[in-house]
Design an enzyme around this catalytic site. Structure first.
Site, short mmCIF file in Angstrom:
data_model
loop_
_atom_site.label_atom_id
_atom_site.label_comp_id
_atom_site.label_asym_id
_atom_site.label_seq_id
_atom_site.Cartn_x
_atom_site.Cartn_y
_atom_site.Cartn_z
N ASP A 193 -5.18 2.76 13.85
CA ASP A 193 -3.93 3.46 13.58
C ASP A 193 -4.12 4.83 12.97
O ASP A 193 -3.36 5.76 13.23
CB ASP A 193 -3.01 2.59 12.70
CG ASP A 193 -2.29 1.53 13.52
OD1 ASP A 193 -2.25 1.66 14.76
OD2 ASP A 193 -1.78 0.57 12.93
N ASP B 259 0.81 -1.22 0.00
CA ASP B 259 0.00 0.00 0.00
C ASP B 259 0.84 1.26 0.00
O ASP B 259 0.54 2.20 -0.73
CB ASP B 259 -1.02 0.10 1.13
CG ASP B 259 -0.94 -0.99 2.16
OD1 ASP B 259 -0.28 -2.01 1.95
OD2 ASP B 259 -1.58 -0.82 3.22
N ARG C 36 3.07 3.64 17.59
CA ARG C 36 2.56 4.69 16.73
C ARG C 36 3.00 6.10 17.14
O ARG C 36 3.38 6.89 16.28
CB ARG C 36 1.02 4.60 16.65
CG ARG C 36 0.51 3.35 15.93
CD ARG C 36 1.05 3.28 14.50
NE ARG C 36 0.82 1.99 13.87
CZ ARG C 36 1.74 1.06 13.74
NH1 ARG C 36 2.98 1.24 14.20
NH2 ARG C 36 1.47 -0.06 13.13
N SER D 59 -3.00 -9.74 7.69
CA SER D 59 -2.47 -8.40 7.84
C SER D 59 -1.60 -8.42 9.09
O SER D 59 -2.04 -8.84 10.16
CB SER D 59 -3.65 -7.43 8.00
OG SER D 59 -3.24 -6.25 8.62
#
Lengths: 405, 405, 405, 405
Positions: D128, D18, D99, D180
């Site tokens: 996220d 992506d 994050r 994922s």
């Protein structure tokens, strides 16, 4: 955004300018039948007088007025009061507590008339849109929701008035309206105008219900509330329904300037706003309930009740009434309120409501225990052992530290 | 209970009847030297005048008077205020906050004079014994503790006076003393007498500091507080030390009858008691701090601050000042207070202290966001998505329930 | 301490050494009739076999054995489990949950036989004395309480055995007993011996119920639990009573070494102690209940359930079962558990119980919502608005800070 | 939605499919320069090898790779661990904790290169996006944010691959990717595939790091952790940096199948998802920290630490790292951790990490207090008084009830 397909929509109608515009706007933009729904939550005679005719004149096919006053106090306000909820330490949740019952009744009307959509007139910056739509999601996830203020291009009262005039819909609303207000049996809120600068003090116009404390009677007045299971059941010796007790106390409180709050609060949608709230009777009731709790709840129970109050205030403010979490918090408070029985005298004077006398058959207060040198239940020598065990971790920690030196 | 062996004891001496008896009683019963320690926490001139001579006359070998006023406000009261602590929703912890610093100073005196024991004059039914001995356990676990009220047979003022008379120790105490009082710079508490029946209203004698609100000036008065990092740093335009600001506000508040509380509370030792508390300046300060928080703290931070307040009130009331847990709660509040800067105008009128104006450079309130139809930061269409996600669990739950039918 | 006057006392009798001594000791020291009461809480056949005869032989006038097994699981353990209570993150409260029902049944026996006192065999350093006496205070404040271990001079097993021998009371207890153990249907606890040094690892003797994980089967085994309203109602396809389900799962769990905990915990009385706990079936049940909650509880409900668990663990551990606060916390959990229905498969292997499959008709999990790019309920564009409003306070705060530079 | 005007954007680049599409997509759709930013948070050699060339080949003008590994463990993970945070009772927050530091470093790169926008590759259904944009709002409210997944029309891997192929951008990604995954030094998460049905058990493919417990060594292995102020400072006798200790323990834990979690969790955006998390070293560290706390924290401190853990888990999971509330909770935990010093031996065996030995110079555990009949610090007779006062409210309540009959 492409418009959803709607056949019949029930709109929460107040008779004010925006919901008067919403009726024709819905018909034009959704090509649907519009049913008006008016919730009587005690906002008062002038707000409701002739409202059905007004709705029909605006284009509604029908108008349902439902009297929710007793149910609101008994089923929504009273359970909340048991938690001690007071949003951000000040706000008694007057608008918040009314929204779930209005939404629920609106859904009932929608089911009755076979509507496939619900509409409210809340703006896109406030809490009420979340409260309405949160309730709709929980009660009628199959119904569509229309929120005109987030959709249309009208941005001022003037444009709204023009909109009605172009369509020959009569409206008595004035072009200027300084304050935004919300009223029900529990409270009256005021936002906007001079309040928009937090460095401005309020002026007389900001308050619309209660007497200015400085103009209130020079003589104090007393009311006596009887409380059972955490609810007011009688005032001044007379048994009253929850709503009637509130009305009675509103009159007393308003006369003495009781229940004014001027607060900057956090809205659910991330911004802050300032509001003036008047809750005359509610302020008296809160003082009474908390006073009986002083007699009845033990230390750890009282602390938990305070925690429940913080939580419940958030849940009610945030429009989470119809959730398992809210039910859980209310159930906990209901349980604690089982013993909250008693009588309280409240003194009303120049803006204050202060409990001056209190008693309860469930009182854990005992003159004998608290004051005499010796009694059967409490022996002072017990304190020795209590303190030793209570402070044991501090002692060990300090001894450890000393040993390390 | 066999008496412990003591050489030199430091007694927390107030100059009142009981601690005057305690000095000779200790000497007779423990055959030890007695050093008097007096903490000046702002209890006032009349309480402290000539107190050293009095201690010596009662038999103390030495008397240390320590001025703890500034330290008490700066190091004990201010950190507590940042938590918003208010015990059982009402009590501003005046007695509770003073105890740790007194105990700490007493331990310092004991170390200085080489004492092997500490003594306090608290009764066996109250909180103060736990607060003192909890602090002693944390700070000086090696020192013995003597609590005469839990040990001796004296049970009345008359017996205490007789005790002194028999020993020719002069004492000006009267034989009757209706109320039990505790005073410091922050508050004055009153217990006993007419208060012992919770159904009795207070009378004029129950209040010893503040003017009766009904006798307070008919004209409101305003004070302006400047707040930095959650602490008052200036009043009415003048920078002041923490203690001086408190003294200044005490005078203003007392004049207007501000800060009276009449409460039945849960003592730590399992019983309830009733007290009247007067906290004139403190009540003004609390209103100011909470008002700046309204501008500065976001929703979740405000809620956590409220939870910290409930917790801190318990910890301070319960005498847990010198514990890791209390340090942890205070550290959390200190962190939140970093942005609590601003200015507040407080109106004083007939018993009330109410913020009328507030502003802050850290304010999250924005007139623009809260009111305009459109702005750069807040787009009303955002609310759509917010509400959808916010109410998603309610929607799924309701859809589940519908599917099951 | 002068002994209170007692006519007839009911003693909680275990058949072990101390309660065997307590019977004659009570008769000698209180000159009273002693009734033995035995609670069958699932401690097992060997503990209970012949216990009535033993009690009589020790001098009891009567012995009541009450089967409390089903009631304990249904009325005490199951409500606690709904809160998720786990003391200090580890301990599943096996001893704590049994005490209230034993105390309650003991009071019932006392009422039945017209006793004026209650007696327990708990030591003066543990939690159980507080749990028993806390329950007695709530259920029978009029009955006297005798706690021999805090009263008599016996300090060793040897002295206890000598005491019995001098009185010709038969006793099969051995002179050495390394570990102190408590067993019921839910758990078995072990204290003392090698455990007294926290730097010692446990050895095989410390565990008396479960198989050592290293000796457990090399093949995993699976059990399937059906949960309704937060309670296990069936296992492996078969409906079972609460107690029978526990027994069934105990056997499975013990075989695979499931449920061993080695913990240093804070006792209520201020000190720390170390215990090994074996809770084979309970560990499986906890995993199953928490797993169904994963499917059913929304985010804020789950968080509240976790908070309730922390609170309930303290209340149950601290012997506060019969209090309004405990009722309140249990009511809150009961409410949340209403939707906790589902089925869970648990894998048992070498000391672990791990949910591998779970489903529920009330599940808020939706494969469709969570994974597909687009669906009717969740539109990704909603996230835009959500995030904007969600992070609005951070944005305003940062803009403020930037403006100040 | 009309596109904002962008000159230069910094994209958080992973090298995966992506973000490889995002680079050309940004250039085409925003007509802007694209700078790639790669955070090395320990995701591993294969993920990072050749990543700069790949970014340039995809069209980035520059590529910055920043090594954040030590900082992530020291400044983000360690502070979180002190709170005991564990989301919904299970999840050790591996993705959540990474994050904030990635977002912060990304902002730093944007400042350095003079970018006016930030871009991330998170989907519109996950947490996220909120974590990144929440951090951006706090750290760089002036920078624009682009979230391609909420904007573009690509909905499958196939379309993404076609997109690259049409532009001749090389890509080694396969057309099918069942799971994922997100990896960093702390954990590896797996979602999707067979996990999408909660009634499916995991299979071998679901786990990508740790050995299957059933395949793990039959011999247990032991590691010894040294803890100072709540942080691991040495393992097996060797001082290590925070990151190195984690790497060392990851290897040990992975070998023994430690740290596998299979959970259905509540996402912040209102839906539930299922994930498998592998946190081998982290699970060992948590067990060690909690074990030292058992020795060091007193009862009320431990309870507060548990509450902080519940709160911190929500804050970290919800992307509120850069908020005053998070700072406040971390400060509270930091304070409690001051005494959390000690040594713990952890046994690793077939999926479990269990503390078997623990000691601390700050230990409040005392063999002497806990076990002997008599000692200087704890006198059993103290328990009498403790229990009386502790249960006084229950007693009074029960006496009240009895009197009313």
């Amino acid at each position: 955004m492409s418009k959803v397909n709607v056949n019949k929509v029930v709109v929460a109608y107040s008779g004010g300018l925006d919901t008067s515009v919403i009726i024709p706007w819905l018909k034009e933009n959704y090509d649907c039948e519009v049913v008006a729904f008016v919730a009587d939550v005690g906002q008062g005679y002038y707000e409701l007088e002739g409202i059905e005719a007004k709705a029909i004149a605006s284009g509604a096919s029908e108008c349902y007025v439902m009297d929710l006053k007793e149910e609101m106090v008994a089923q929504y306000i009273n359970p909340t009061l048991k938690t001690g909820a007071c949003y951000e330490g000040k706000y008694l949740l007057g608008t918040s507590m009314a929204r779930p019952i209005i939404a629920k009744a609106q859904v009932e009307v929608a089911r009755k008339v076979g509507a496939d959509a619900l509409c409210h007139g809340c703006t896109g910056k406030g809490n009420d849109q979340v409260r309405f739509e949160g309730a709709f999601a929980a009660l009628a996830p199959d119904l569509k929701v229309i929120a005109p203020w987030r959709e249309w291009d009208l941005v001022s009262r003037e444009e709204c008035l023009d909109y009605l005039e172009e369509r020959n819909i009569p409206c008595s609303a004035s072009i200027t309206k300084i304050y935004s207000r919300d009223a029900n049996a529990w409270h009256l809120s005021t936002e906007g105008g001079v309040l928009e600068d937090t460095w401005n003090a309020t002026n007389a116009d900001c308050w619309a219900w209660t007497v200015d404390p400085e103009q209130a009677p020079n003589e104090a007045e007393y009311v006596t509330l009887k409380v059972e299971k955490g609810e007011v059941v009688a005032v001044d010796g007379e048994a009253m329904t929850p709503y009637n007790a509130l009305v009675y106390l509103n009159e007393k409180g308003a006369k003495h300037g009781v229940g004014r709050i001027d607060i900057v609060e956090n809205r659910l949608v991330g911004m802050k706003s300032r509001g003036c709230y008047e809750t005359p009777g509610g302020t008296i009731i809160m003082e009474a309930l908390r006073s009986v709790e002083q007699l009845v709840l033990d230390k750890t129970s009282f602390e938990f009740r305070e925690e429940l109050g913080v939580k419940a205030a958030q849940l009610v403010y945030d429009g989470r009434w119809f959730t398992p979490l809210c039910n859980s918090v209310l159930a906990a408070a209901e349980e604690l309120a089982k013993d909250v029985n008693g009588e309280v005298v409240i003194k009303l004077y120049k803006g204050q409501a202060m409990a001056t006398q209190k008693r309860s058959d469930n009182s854990l207060y005992s003159e004998e225990f608290a004051t005499f040198g010796a009694d059967e239940v409490y022996d002072q020598s017990h304190a020795d052992g209590f303190i030793r065990l209570y402070s044991l971790p501090s002692r060990i920690r300090a001894l450890n530290a000393a040993n390390k030196k």
